[in-house]
Design an enzyme around this catalytic site. Structure first.
Site, PDB file in Angstrom:
ATOM      1  N   LEU A  17       0.832  -1.210   0.000  1.00 12.30           N
ATOM      2  CA  LEU A  17       0.000   0.000   0.000  1.00 12.30           C
ATOM      3  C   LEU A  17       0.867   1.262   0.000  1.00 12.30           C
ATOM      4  O   LEU A  17       0.346   2.367  -0.087  1.00 12.30           O
ATOM      5  CB  LEU A  17      -0.896   0.015   1.240  1.00 12.30           C
ATOM      6  CG  LEU A  17      -2.128  -0.887   1.235  1.00 12.30           C
ATOM      7  CD1 LEU A  17      -2.844  -0.792   2.570  1.00 12.30           C
ATOM      8  CD2 LEU A  17      -3.095  -0.524   0.113  1.00 12.30           C
ATOM      9  N   LYS A  67      15.306  -5.812   5.162  1.00 10.46           N
ATOM     10  CA  LYS A  67      15.435  -4.841   6.259  1.00 10.46           C
ATOM     11  C   LYS A  67      16.743  -4.974   7.050  1.00 10.46           C
ATOM     12  O   LYS A  67      17.253  -3.994   7.566  1.00 10.46           O
ATOM     13  CB  LYS A  67      14.255  -4.983   7.232  1.00 10.46           C
ATOM     14  CG  LYS A  67      12.966  -4.385   6.713  1.00 10.46           C
ATOM     15  CD  LYS A  67      11.892  -4.426   7.783  1.00 10.46           C
ATOM     16  CE  LYS A  67      10.596  -3.865   7.247  1.00 10.46           C
ATOM     17  NZ  LYS A  67       9.524  -3.825   8.229  1.00 10.46           N
ATOM     18  N   GLY A 132      10.612 -11.371  14.937  1.00 10.09           N
ATOM     19  CA  GLY A 132      11.293 -10.965  13.700  1.00 10.09           C
ATOM     20  C   GLY A 132      11.577  -9.476  13.671  1.00 10.09           C
ATOM     21  O   GLY A 132      11.674  -8.822  14.725  1.00 10.09           O
TER      22      GLY A 132
END
Ligand code: NAP
Length: 296
Positions: A17, A67, A132
Site C-alpha cells: 500500500l 530490512k 522478527g
C-alpha cells in the site's frame, strides 16, 4: 522544488500500500515526484542501490526480506535503526553520496498507540508474539517508553536469544527499567498477568485469514481491560482481533502503524512536516485501497 524520486525495495511487492500512501502524500502536500516499486532479489541489492543513488533517487522504503541486509550498505544508521537491528527507510543524502538508514517502524508503532495505552505503559506487562524484524521495532519503542515488562513469545527461543541481549542494550541506551523475558510460543503461560498483547507474527494474514496465533481459550485468560494489537492490516480485522472483540477486549490493527511509519519516512525524504490534519484523509485512502485490493 526538486522532483522527489522515491520507491520501495522488497520481494514481493504486489500488494504493497506504500505507493498509494506516498502518491497521496505528494498530492496533498503539492510535491512533484514519483514512487516506484523495485522488486529485488538479495543478490541484486548492492548494484541496484548504487544505480538508484546515481539516478537521483532521494529515498526508499525497505521491506521483507531486505530490512537487515541493507544495514551493512549504509554509511550512517540512526540510533534507533542500530538498536532495532533493522532499516526500513533509506535517505540518499548529499546527492546520493551519503546513504542513511532509519527505522520508522518504531515511531510508526508508537504513534499508533492511543494516549490511554501510552500513559499506562510504565505500569503495563506486555506480551509480544513473534521475534522478527517488526518485533524488534516494537520492543525498541516499548523499552524507550519504559514499559514495565515485555515477554517475547517465539517458536524457537534458542534462535531468538539475541532479542533479549539486544534489548538489554536498548535498555541501557534509554536507561529503561523494562524487564525482558523470552518464552516459547508452544508453552505460553496463562495470560492473566498481561495488560497488552501484540501479535508480530504473520499468522492470520491474507490469505490465511482463518488462522490465529492464539486460541480463544488462551486469549480469554487476559484480564478485563487488556488490549490486543495485531500488526497485520490485511485483513483489517484478523481472527485474533475478531476473537478479542467477542471477549470485549480493546483491539488495534496495523493500519495506523503503516500510516505513521510512511509519514515519518516521507518527512525524512522531503524535510517537511506532514500536518496532523492530513492523517485522517490519508487513513481513509488506505482503507479504501485495502477494500479495492480485496475485491475480486
Ligand atoms: P519477520 O521478520 O519474518 O518475522 C516474523 C516472526 O513471526 C518471526 O519471529 C517468525 O518466527 C514468526 N513466525 C512466522 N510464522 C510463524 C508461525 N507459523 N508460528 C510461529 N511464529 C511464526 O516478519 P516481520 O517483518 O516482523 O513482519 C511480521 C508481520 O508484521 C507481517 O504480517 C507484516 O505484514 C506485519 N508488519 C506490519 C507493519 C505495519 O506497518 N503494520 C510493519 C511491519 C510488519 P521464526 O523467526 O521462527 O521464523
Amino acid at each position: 522544488m526538486t522532483f522527489l524520486k522515491l520507491g520501495i525495495i522488497g520481494q514481493p511487492l504486489t500488494h504493497s500500500l506504500s505507493p498509494l500512501l506516498h502518491a497521496q502524500l505528494m498530492h496533498l502536500l503539492q510535491r512533484e515526484g514519483e514512487y516506484r516499486k523495485y522488486e529485488l532479489q538479495p543478490s541484486e541489492l548492492t548494484s541496484a542501490l548504487t544505480e538508484m543513488a546515481k539516478e537521483g533517487v532521494r529515498g526508499l522504503n525497505v521491506t521483507i526480506p531486505h530490512k537487515v541486509a541493507v544495514m551493512k550498505q549504509m554509511q550512517w544508521l540512526s540510533p534507533e535503526a542500530e538498536l532495532a537491528g533493522a532499516v526500513n527507510t533509506i535517505v540518499f543524502a548529499e546527492n546520493g553520496k551519503h546513504w542513511k538508514g532509519y527505522n520508522t517502524d518504531i515511531t510508526g508503532f508508537m504513534r499508533s498507540l492511543p494516549d490511554a495505552v501510552l500513559d499506562q505503559l510504565p505500569n503495563s506487562n506486555l506480551i509480544i508474539l513473534g521475534g522478527g524484524g517488526s518485533a524488534r521495532a516494537v520492543i525498541t519503542g516499548l523499552i524507550q517508553a519504559k514499559a514495565a515488562s515485555i515477554t517475547i513469545a517465539v517458536r524457537n527461543p534458542v534462535k531468538a536469544i539475541s532479542l533479549t541481549s539486544d534489548g538489554e542494550m536498548v535498555k541501557q541506551a534509554y536507561r529503561s527499567p523494562t524487564q525482558l523475558n523470552l518464552v516459547s510460543l508452544a508453552s505460553l503461560p496463562n495470560l492473566s498477568a498481561f495488560q497488552g498483547l501484540i501479535n508480530t507474527t504473520p499468522i492470520g494474514m491474507y490469505p490465511d485469514v482463518m488462522h490465529s496465533p492464539l486460541s480463544i481459550t488462551q486469549l480469554e485468560t487476559l484480564p478485563k481491560g487488556a488490549w490486543v494489537y495485531d500488526l497485520i492490516y490485511r485483513p483489517i480485522e484478523t481472527q485474533l482481533l475478531n476473537d478479542a472483540t467477542h471477549l470485549g477486549l480493546a483491539k488495534f490493527n496495523g493500519l495506523d502503524m503503516l500510516l505513521y511509519q510512511g509519514v515519518c519516512a516521507f518527512e525524512l525524504w522531503s524535510e517537511a512536516e506532514v500536518p496532523t490534519a492530513l492523517i485522517a484523509p490519508l487513513r481513509q485512502q488506505l482503507q479504501q485501497g485495502l477494500m479495492q485490493q480485496s475485491e475480486p
